[in-house]
Write a protein that holds these residues in place. Structure first.
Motif, PDB file in Angstrom:
ATOM      1  N   GLY B  12      -8.059  -7.888   8.447  1.00 20.27           N
ATOM      2  CA  GLY B  12      -7.745  -8.268   7.077  1.00 20.27           C
ATOM      3  C   GLY B  12      -8.281  -7.280   6.059  1.00 20.27           C
ATOM      4  N   GLY B  13      -7.692  -7.313   4.881  1.00 18.63           N
ATOM      5  CA  GLY B  13      -8.215  -6.566   3.748  1.00 18.63           C
ATOM      6  C   GLY B  13      -8.037  -5.058   3.800  1.00 18.63           C
ATOM      7  N   VAL B  14      -7.117  -4.571   4.633  1.00 18.40           N
ATOM      8  CA  VAL B  14      -6.965  -3.118   4.744  1.00 18.40           C
ATOM      9  C   VAL B  14      -5.892  -2.550   3.812  1.00 18.40           C
ATOM     10  CG1 VAL B  14      -7.781  -3.096   7.134  1.00 18.40           C
ATOM     11  CG2 VAL B  14      -5.335  -3.239   6.672  1.00 18.40           C
ATOM     12  N   GLY B  15      -5.098  -3.457   3.199  1.00 18.74           N
ATOM     13  CA  GLY B  15      -4.106  -2.980   2.231  1.00 18.74           C
ATOM     14  C   GLY B  15      -2.654  -3.345   2.522  1.00 18.74           C
ATOM     15  N   LYS B  16      -2.423  -4.404   3.280  1.00 23.67           N
ATOM     16  CA  LYS B  16      -1.045  -4.831   3.561  1.00 23.67           C
ATOM     17  C   LYS B  16      -0.315  -5.238   2.291  1.00 23.67           C
ATOM     18  CE  LYS B  16      -2.378  -8.119   6.301  1.00 23.67           C
ATOM     19  NZ  LYS B  16      -3.785  -7.724   6.370  1.00 23.67           N
ATOM     20  N   THR B  17      -0.972  -6.120   1.515  1.00 28.01           N
ATOM     21  CA  THR B  17      -0.300  -6.644   0.330  1.00 28.01           C
ATOM     22  C   THR B  17      -0.085  -5.533  -0.700  1.00 28.01           C
ATOM     23  OG1 THR B  17      -1.297  -8.776   0.784  1.00 28.01           O
ATOM     24  CG2 THR B  17      -0.443  -8.436  -1.435  1.00 28.01           C
ATOM     25  N   THR B  18      -1.080  -4.677  -0.856  1.00 29.22           N
ATOM     26  CA  THR B  18      -0.952  -3.528  -1.750  1.00 29.22           C
ATOM     27  C   THR B  18       0.226  -2.652  -1.318  1.00 29.22           C
ATOM     28  OG1 THR B  18      -3.360  -3.554  -1.998  1.00 29.22           O
ATOM     29  CG2 THR B  18      -2.223  -1.549  -2.689  1.00 29.22           C
ATOM     30  N   THR B  19       0.315  -2.408  -0.017  1.00 27.37           N
ATOM     31  CA  THR B  19       1.395  -1.576   0.509  1.00 27.37           C
ATOM     32  C   THR B  19       2.750  -2.246   0.310  1.00 27.37           C
ATOM     33  OG1 THR B  19      -0.093  -0.577   2.126  1.00 27.37           O
ATOM     34  CG2 THR B  19       2.263  -0.465   2.621  1.00 27.37           C
ATOM     35  N   ILE B 178      -1.895   5.106   6.959  1.00 31.25           N
ATOM     36  CA  ILE B 178      -3.356   5.173   6.939  1.00 31.25           C
ATOM     37  C   ILE B 178      -3.784   5.066   5.481  1.00 31.25           C
ATOM     38  CG2 ILE B 178      -5.394   6.462   7.662  1.00 31.25           C
ATOM     39  CD1 ILE B 178      -3.586   7.967   9.642  1.00 31.25           C
ATOM     40  N   ASN B 179      -4.478   3.994   5.161  1.00 32.88           N
ATOM     41  CA  ASN B 179      -4.817   3.694   3.772  1.00 32.88           C
ATOM     42  C   ASN B 179      -6.319   3.907   3.530  1.00 32.88           C
ATOM     43  OD1 ASN B 179      -4.518   2.744   1.122  1.00 32.88           O
ATOM     44  ND2 ASN B 179      -4.871   0.616   1.743  1.00 32.88           N
ATOM     45  N   ARG B 180      -6.661   4.193   2.282  1.00 33.87           N
ATOM     46  CA  ARG B 180      -8.048   4.346   1.830  1.00 33.87           C
ATOM     47  C   ARG B 180      -8.732   5.549   2.463  1.00 33.87           C
ATOM     48  NH1 ARG B 180     -10.513  -1.382   0.100  1.00 33.87           N
ATOM     49  NH2 ARG B 180     -11.481   0.097  -1.313  1.00 33.87           N
ATOM     50  N   GLU B 211      -8.035   6.885  -0.936  1.00 32.68           N
ATOM     51  CA  GLU B 211      -8.816   5.885  -1.680  1.00 32.68           C
ATOM     52  C   GLU B 211      -8.577   6.156  -3.166  1.00 32.68           C
ATOM     53  OE1 GLU B 211     -11.031   3.558  -0.437  1.00 32.68           O
ATOM     54  OE2 GLU B 211     -11.667   2.922  -2.442  1.00 32.68           O
ATOM     55  N   ASP B 212      -8.337   5.120  -3.933  1.00 29.26           N
ATOM     56  CA  ASP B 212      -8.006   5.320  -5.346  1.00 29.26           C
ATOM     57  C   ASP B 212      -8.533   4.136  -6.150  1.00 29.26           C
ATOM     58  OD1 ASP B 212      -6.752   5.576  -7.848  1.00 29.26           O
ATOM     59  OD2 ASP B 212      -4.989   6.557  -6.948  1.00 29.26           O
ATOM     60  N   LYS B 213      -9.470   4.424  -7.030  1.00 31.33           N
ATOM     61  CA  LYS B 213     -10.060   3.342  -7.830  1.00 31.33           C
ATOM     62  C   LYS B 213      -9.015   2.641  -8.683  1.00 31.33           C
ATOM     63  CE  LYS B 213     -14.775   5.083  -8.266  1.00 31.33           C
ATOM     64  NZ  LYS B 213     -14.594   6.571  -8.098  1.00 31.33           N
TER      65      LYS B 213
HETATM   66  N1  ATP Z   1      -6.042   3.012  -1.307  1.00 35.96           N
HETATM   67  C1  ATP Z   1      -6.892   2.101  -1.853  1.00 35.96           C
HETATM   68  N2  ATP Z   1      -7.896   2.519  -2.654  1.00 35.96           N
HETATM   69  C2  ATP Z   1      -8.753   1.609  -3.195  1.00 35.96           C
HETATM   70  N3  ATP Z   1      -8.683   0.284  -3.008  1.00 35.96           N
HETATM   71  C3  ATP Z   1      -7.718  -0.199  -2.216  1.00 35.96           C
HETATM   72  C4  ATP Z   1      -6.760   0.682  -1.603  1.00 35.96           C
HETATM   73  N4  ATP Z   1      -5.899  -0.094  -0.879  1.00 35.96           N
HETATM   74  C5  ATP Z   1      -6.290  -1.376  -1.033  1.00 35.96           C
HETATM   75  N5  ATP Z   1      -7.383  -1.462  -1.846  1.00 35.96           N
HETATM   76  C6  ATP Z   1      -8.104  -2.696  -2.215  1.00 35.96           C
HETATM   77  O1  ATP Z   1      -8.477  -3.368  -1.032  1.00 35.96           O
HETATM   78  C7  ATP Z   1      -8.421  -4.760  -1.188  1.00 35.96           C
HETATM   79  C8  ATP Z   1      -7.569  -5.400  -0.106  1.00 35.96           C
HETATM   80  O2  ATP Z   1      -6.223  -4.971  -0.265  1.00 35.96           O
HETATM   81  P1  ATP Z   1      -4.997  -5.917   0.124  1.00 35.96           P
HETATM   82  O3  ATP Z   1      -5.126  -7.236  -0.496  1.00 35.96           O
HETATM   83  O4  ATP Z   1      -3.754  -5.152  -0.116  1.00 35.96           O
HETATM   84  O5  ATP Z   1      -5.264  -6.045   1.674  1.00 35.96           O
HETATM   85  P2  ATP Z   1      -4.553  -7.029   2.716  1.00 35.96           P
HETATM   86  O6  ATP Z   1      -4.479  -6.270   3.990  1.00 35.96           O
HETATM   87  O7  ATP Z   1      -3.299  -7.549   2.164  1.00 35.96           O
HETATM   88  O8  ATP Z   1      -5.625  -8.198   2.818  1.00 35.96           O
HETATM   89  P3  ATP Z   1      -5.415  -9.625   3.563  1.00 35.96           P
HETATM   90  O9  ATP Z   1      -5.558  -9.318   5.010  1.00 35.96           O
HETATM   91  O10 ATP Z   1      -6.535 -10.441   3.055  1.00 35.96           O
HETATM   92  O11 ATP Z   1      -4.064 -10.103   3.194  1.00 35.96           O
HETATM   93  C9  ATP Z   1      -7.872  -5.004  -2.591  1.00 35.96           C
HETATM   94  O12 ATP Z   1      -8.942  -5.273  -3.427  1.00 35.96           O
HETATM   95  C10 ATP Z   1      -7.236  -3.684  -2.940  1.00 35.96           C
HETATM   96  O13 ATP Z   1      -7.246  -3.461  -4.333  1.00 35.96           O
END
Ligand code: ATP
Ligand code: MG
Lengths: 181, 271
Positions: B12-19, B178-180, B211-213
């Motif tokens: 979890g939390g690796v960036g799926k939803t962001t992607t 590959i994220n972050r 990685e991007d703030k």
């Molecule tokens: N490239 C990035 N640089 C900085 N922060 C990032 C980056 N990608 C994601 N984040 C941050 O990481 C956190 C988790 O991202 P996100 O919600 O997309 O993950 P997820 O895989 O969907 O999580 P979950 O498994 O809980 O659904 C968020 O706070 C997001 O802003």
């Protein structure tokens, strides 16, 4: 008159049925091609056709009564081959020998009763109870051979032959990278 | 007939939803009709990240249970015309999903849209399985660290074993994001290098996101980073979208660490 002499091997086959005969031939055709086949029993037109199309020499009349023969034991190879990456979470149990033509990832587990060869890098856990193993591991791997955990530092970054001779386990690195043709 | 992508990760939390949000916008901007479906039931997020949090009246469970029509439940994006969201249910959890209904929903969406993108929940449990079951392809999101890679590996194994296409012996394409990536940490060896990740997972690379703030702020304001012309992560998502639309875009180096100034180096000499 010119006379030549050949020594040849003869395979004597007792035909039970056309289907079992053809199945046997299909399976062993590469080996049988080089010999003379002595057929006992009824040779059907389909069988004749088959033998002709594969260019196999055969006869139905041969007197071998005073010759010694050997029982032919066709060895059935019992080798399982995996041609896919073995991924984390997979737990593979194999009773026979096993050949893996890919990598074994961290979190994957193999339990092999027979001999084992892995051509990719091993990051996972391996239990092998065979006489022989050929592997190349990373620092993450755990290798247990006939109940003994092999010191990981012995196995890293090159292929290693691990054998169990009934008394001791011998690990020897293969200095040259094998080329898997 | 559209193509269905499941966005998965294992961990979890690796960036799926962001992607999901960023490629949804990016592909829509390429002129394709796109729908994003939030499969993270009970933890809906995608509406927030797209800035649509107060627009959700009906969600995917309403549609599957025929309490609402699809047209009623689809929410149009503020950012681009071709993009729609089907939100996750906030009240019901993953037990509300039934395989047959999921199948029907996805088939309907495939008829209407060019790209159907499913945002999977974390983990590899039933919610994850529902998400991958009818996917044509998957996008695997990882962070350059071992726990993420191992969980992704496991998730890929489950896709190969369980999803409908795999059972029919058809290929399920798998693409890696590959994220972050933090260049300084890759250089110092604290983060896994992309080459090693690709070696372990053995799937095709789709793109690398630094990685991007700005991403946190982008999420908070509901304006995904791809809309920010100046962001490196936004540009990386743009390249991914072009690749998904069939363009051949070269991979750019987001890993090499350029030390910030010459002064930094000179100072180093005297230490
Ligand atoms: N490239 C990035 N640089 C900085 N922060 C990032 C980056 N990608 C994601 N984040 C941050 O990481 C956190 C988790 O991202 P996100 O919600 O997309 O993950 P997820 O895989 O969907 O999580 P979950 O498994 O809980 O659904 C968020 O706070 C997001 O802003
Ligand atoms: Mg999410």
């Amino acid at each position: 008159m010119k006379i030549k002499q050949y020594s040849i091997k003869v395979f004597e086959i007792n035909i039970e049925s056309q289907s079992s005969f053809l199945a046997f031939m299909d399976k062993n055709i590469i080996m049988l091609k080089h010999y003379l086949i002595y057929l006992k029993g009824e040779v059907t037109p389909d069988m004749e056709e088959y033998l002709k199309s594969h260019d196999i020499s055969y006869t139905t009349h041969l007197n071998l009564s005073d010759k010694k023969h050997q029982e032919l034991v066709l060895k059935q190879s019992d080798l399982k081959i995996i041609d896919e990456i073995v991924r984390s979470g997979q737990d593979i149990k194999v009773a026979s020998d096993l050949l893996i033509l890919n990598r074994v990832n961290s979190g994957a587990k193999l339990q092999v009763e027979g001999n084992l060869i892995i051509t990719g890098i091993v990051d996972g856990i391996i239990f092998c109870n065979g006489d022989f193993m050929l592997v190349k591991t990373s620092s993450k791997a755990m290798i247990v051979f006939n109940g003994v955990e092999i010191d990981g530092s012995l196995l890293q970054n090159k292929f290693n032959k691990i054998i169990f001779n009934g008394e001791e386990i011998i690990v020897s690195p293969i200095e040259k990278e094998p080329k898997w043709a | 007939m559209g193509i269905v992508y499941a966005i998965i990760s294992g961990k979890g939390g690796v960036g799926k939803t962001t992607t999901t949000a960023n490629i949804g916008i990016g592909i829509a901007q390429e002129g394709k009709k796109v729908v994003l479906v939030d499969f993270d039931l009970g933890q809906r997020n995608l509406d927030l990240i797209l800035g649509l949090e107060n627009r959700v009246i009906y969600d995917m469970v309403h549609v599957m249970d025929e309490e609402a029509g699809l047209k009623q439940a689809l929410i149009k994006s503020k950012h681009t015309d071709n993009l729609f969201l089907l939100a996750a249910s906030q009240t019901k959890d993953k037990s509300a999903l039934v395989q047959e209904k999921v199948k029907k929903l996805i088939e309907t969406l495939k008829e209407e849209f060019d790209y159907v993108i499913l945002d999977a929940p974390a983990g590899i449990e039933s919610g994850f399985e529902h998400t991958i079951m009818y996917a044509d392809a998957t996008i695997v999101v990882v962070n350059p660290e071992v726990s993420s890679i191992r969980d992704a590996d496991k998730a890929i194994g489950i896709v190969d074993a369980k999803c409908e296409r795999a059972k029919e012996n058809k290929k399920v394409q798998k693409y890696l994001v590959i994220n972050r990536i933090n260049p300084a940490m890759v250089s110092s060896g604290e983060m896994l290098a992309s080459a090693d990740i690709l070696d372990i997972l053995s799937i095709d690379l789709l793109g690398k996101i630094p990685e991007d703030k700005g991403i946190v702020e982008a999420s908070n304001t509901g304006k995904p980073i791809i809309l920010n012309e100046k962001s490196g992560a936004g540009a990386a998502y743009k390249r991914i979208c072009k690749r998904l639309c069939g363009e051949n875009v070269a991979f750019e180096d987001v890993e090499t660490f350029n030390s910030p100034s010459i002064m930094g180096k000179i100072k180093g000499l005297f230490q």
